[in-house]
Design a protein around this motif. Structure first.
Motif, PDB file in Angstrom:
ATOM      1  N   ASP A 150       9.834  -4.129  37.662  1.00 14.56           N
ATOM      2  CA  ASP A 150      10.077  -4.269  36.432  1.00 14.56           C
ATOM      3  C   ASP A 150      11.339  -3.393  36.153  1.00 14.56           C
ATOM      4  OD1 ASP A 150       9.026  -1.701  36.266  1.00 14.56           O
ATOM      5  OD2 ASP A 150       7.379  -2.056  34.978  1.00 14.56           O
ATOM      6  N   GLN A 151      11.742  -3.693  34.825  1.00 14.66           N
ATOM      7  CA  GLN A 151      12.999  -3.352  34.341  1.00 14.66           C
ATOM      8  C   GLN A 151      12.745  -1.596  34.156  1.00 14.66           C
ATOM      9  OE1 GLN A 151      13.820  -4.962  30.614  1.00 14.66           O
ATOM     10  NE2 GLN A 151      14.815  -6.688  31.635  1.00 14.66           N
ATOM     11  N   GLN A 152      11.879  -1.262  33.955  1.00 14.12           N
ATOM     12  CA  GLN A 152      11.481   0.460  33.672  1.00 14.12           C
ATOM     13  C   GLN A 152      11.349   1.177  34.968  1.00 14.12           C
ATOM     14  OE1 GLN A 152       9.530  -1.781  31.968  1.00 14.12           O
ATOM     15  NE2 GLN A 152      10.769  -1.834  30.065  1.00 14.12           N
ATOM     16  N   ASP A 153      11.358   0.199  36.244  1.00 17.44           N
ATOM     17  CA  ASP A 153      10.702   1.023  37.377  1.00 17.44           C
ATOM     18  C   ASP A 153       9.504   1.515  37.658  1.00 17.44           C
ATOM     19  OD1 ASP A 153      11.171   1.408  40.360  1.00 17.44           O
ATOM     20  OD2 ASP A 153      12.860   2.784  39.958  1.00 17.44           O
ATOM     21  N   HIS A 154       8.504   0.928  36.833  1.00 23.51           N
ATOM     22  CA  HIS A 154       7.297   1.572  36.793  1.00 23.51           C
ATOM     23  C   HIS A 154       6.121   0.564  37.715  1.00 23.51           C
ATOM     24  CE1 HIS A 154       7.648   3.923  32.549  1.00 23.51           C
ATOM     25  NE2 HIS A 154       8.410   4.489  33.588  1.00 23.51           N
ATOM     26  N   TYR A 155       6.465  -0.439  37.808  1.00 25.56           N
ATOM     27  CA  TYR A 155       5.601  -1.380  38.586  1.00 25.56           C
ATOM     28  C   TYR A 155       6.478  -2.416  39.661  1.00 25.56           C
ATOM     29  CZ  TYR A 155       2.036  -5.128  39.479  1.00 25.56           C
ATOM     30  OH  TYR A 155       1.248  -5.867  39.949  1.00 25.56           O
ATOM     31  N   ALA A 156       6.303  -2.019  41.001  1.00 28.23           N
ATOM     32  CA  ALA A 156       7.014  -2.583  41.988  1.00 28.23           C
ATOM     33  C   ALA A 156       5.767  -3.060  43.084  1.00 28.23           C
ATOM     34  CB  ALA A 156       7.747  -1.615  42.816  1.00 28.23           C
ATOM     35  N   GLN A 157       6.010  -4.483  43.557  1.00 25.58           N
ATOM     36  CA  GLN A 157       5.119  -5.171  44.402  1.00 25.58           C
ATOM     37  C   GLN A 157       6.316  -5.988  45.515  1.00 25.58           C
ATOM     38  OE1 GLN A 157       2.965  -7.954  42.177  1.00 25.58           O
ATOM     39  NE2 GLN A 157       4.254  -7.816  40.400  1.00 25.58           N
ATOM     40  N   VAL A 158       5.419  -6.103  46.518  1.00 24.69           N
ATOM     41  CA  VAL A 158       6.143  -7.101  47.472  1.00 24.69           C
ATOM     42  C   VAL A 158       4.908  -7.927  48.127  1.00 24.69           C
ATOM     43  CG1 VAL A 158       7.998  -5.301  48.111  1.00 24.69           C
ATOM     44  CG2 VAL A 158       5.500  -5.307  49.461  1.00 24.69           C
ATOM     45  N   ILE A 159       5.411  -8.927  48.803  1.00 23.86           N
ATOM     46  CA  ILE A 159       4.573 -10.117  49.470  1.00 23.86           C
ATOM     47  C   ILE A 159       4.860  -9.979  50.632  1.00 23.86           C
ATOM     48  CG2 ILE A 159       3.904 -12.376  49.466  1.00 23.86           C
ATOM     49  CD1 ILE A 159       2.789 -11.337  46.989  1.00 23.86           C
TER      50      ILE A 159
END
Length: 456
Positions: A379-388
């Motif tokens: 996300d833009q705030q770099d508060h939520y990162a995820q990968v598949i």
């Protein structure tokens, strides 16, 4: 049955009164273990004891302090492990009271006690022999011993020239300051620096010389036994069998590297299963919404070092944890699974399936410049990162979502979610067989071990 043997309904116990008015010696036989267990336990426990930080080898009685005193909190007790080998150890005494529990070797043990006081020995060294008593312990037995301070004692194998160890024991010093301690030794105890050798006084040389001329068969002896009377035919046959098997089991324990394990659960490392995926999970768009299995696990940490952290960097560290700190149990299960499915032409991997594609060779979509993924989002705030992550196989398709969410200034949530789509009947059977262990062990253990590797 021997005419001298009495049937005892409870623990057979020897009680030897003190000749100088002190506490008696009390020895109780608790249980007899499997054939050869004593030698096996001795070899394995001795190996672990030798690796202990507080291990010391002196006076033919290698020992380790497992728990020390804490006089500031009113605790004068300490706990030691110690071993006595096939040669036995010298007669000695301690100022303080002693209580220990031991497992005898596969040849049995003989416990020797004398309650002659220093004044009695100074007046007549032979008083040591008059107060001398023996207690015989059968092979492979658990037993307890309690005696007062200043009791002379020696422990040795039950038979002369035995190749079997005497026993391995856990000893409780009920008061490390007990008895008449010299000032230097008292200061050592108060500093929690005491050791079993430091607390030991050897038998005077003139008494030792007298002891060496004594006939052991003339010393009053109590033989304790379980299941068969001492010196009966059954007892002798059992002792021979245990001695023979003990050689094998002791040798096996010495050859096989002794190790231990430590696992912690609860607190901040607790993994919980979530009932459903969050609305913003990338996994919701995977497998066209058609799946036969879905789960999601979460672990939260709250630490000051997460203040101002980047979800992207935290996720990179988590993915590295999956690769470099897989649970040993999962690795063994994957090795077995690979051996079984390789003839069927199914894909194999040393990593647990939810993250196994981290070892794939594809380079067109990398997260953090090094981890191969099928999709990624920050996300833009770099508060939520995820990968598949995931792969397609002959029997099923699976997709996993590994995510890091910074919940507030210090708290971070790490999640591992998985979807599986079965392609045929074999896929359904396969999932039915592994689903329970996947939910209860594989995914929670993988997430916890990865987080511990990356952040603890």
């Amino acid at each position: 049955m021997s005419l001298q043997a009495r049937v005892i309904e409870t623990f057979p116990t020897a009680r030897i009164p003190s000749q100088c008015g002190g506490l008696p010696v009390e020895v109780s036989l608790i249980a007899q273990l499997g054939h050869g267990s004593g030698n096996h336990l001795y070899a394995a426990a001795l190996s672990r004891q030798q690796a202990h930080n507080d291990f010391i080898d002196a006076l033919d009685e290698p020992s380790a302090k497992l728990a020390g005193t804490d006089f500031d909190k009113g605790d004068p007790t300490s706990l030691y492990s110690f071993a006595v080998g096939a040669k036995g150890h010298p007669f000695h005494r301690h100022a303080g009271h002693r209580v220990f529990t031991a497992i005898s070797g596969s040849g049995g043990a003989q416990l020797r006690f004398s309650s002659a006081s220093p004044a009695q020995l100074a007046q007549d060294p032979a008083s040591f022999l008059r107060a001398l008593r023996y207690v015989n312990i059968p092979p492979d037995c658990m037993f307890t011993v309690r005696f007062g301070g200043d009791t002379w004692h020696q422990f040795s194998p039950l038979t002369a020239h035995s190749t079997h160890p005497t026993f391995f024991a856990l000893s409780c010093h009920t008061n490390e300051l007990g008895g008449d301690l010299a000032d230097p030794l008292r200061r050592q105890v108060l500093a929690n620096e005491a050791t079993i050798p430091a607390l030991t006084e050897l038998l005077p040389s003139n008494v030792l010389a007298l002891l060496q001329t004594a006939e052991h068969r003339h010393i009053p002896t109590i033989a304790l036994a379980l299941d068969a009377a001492p010196d009966s035919l059954q007892s002798r046959l059992c002792r021979y069998a245990r001695s023979s098997i003990g050689v094998l089991r002791g040798g096996w324990a010495r050859w096989r590297r002794a190790s231990g394990f430590l696992s912690e659960s609860g607190g901040q490392h607790t993994v919980i299963q979530l009932p459903q995926l969050p609305e913003d999970s990338l996994l919701r768009s995977q497998l066209d919404g058609r799946f036969h299995h879905q789960d999601m696990f979460s672990l939260s940490l709250s630490e000051e070092r997460f203040v101002g952290a980047s979800a992207r960097d935290l996720l990179g560290a988590l993915l590295d944890g999956f690769i470099h700190n897989p649970p040993h149990g999962v690795s063994r299960m994957m090795a077995l699974r690979n051996a079984l499915v390789r003839p069927l032409g199914l894909r194999t991997s040393p990593l647990g399936c939810p993250v196994s594609s981290l070892l794939s060779g594809q380079q067109h979509n990398l997260f953090h410049g090094r981890y191969p993924v099928l999709d990624q989002s920050i996300d833009q705030q770099d508060h939520y990162a995820q990968v598949i992550l995931g792969a397609d196989d002959k029997h099923l398709r699976f997709r996993s979502c590994v995510a890091v969410r910074i919940v507030d200034r210090q708290r971070v949530e790490f999640t591992l979610a998985t979807r599986v789509q079965c392609k045929n009947g074999f896929g359904h059977v396969y999932m039915a067989l592994i689903e329970r262990v996947h939910r209860r062990y594989v995914s929670p253990a993988m997430l916890r071990m990865a987080v511990e590797h990356a952040f603890t």
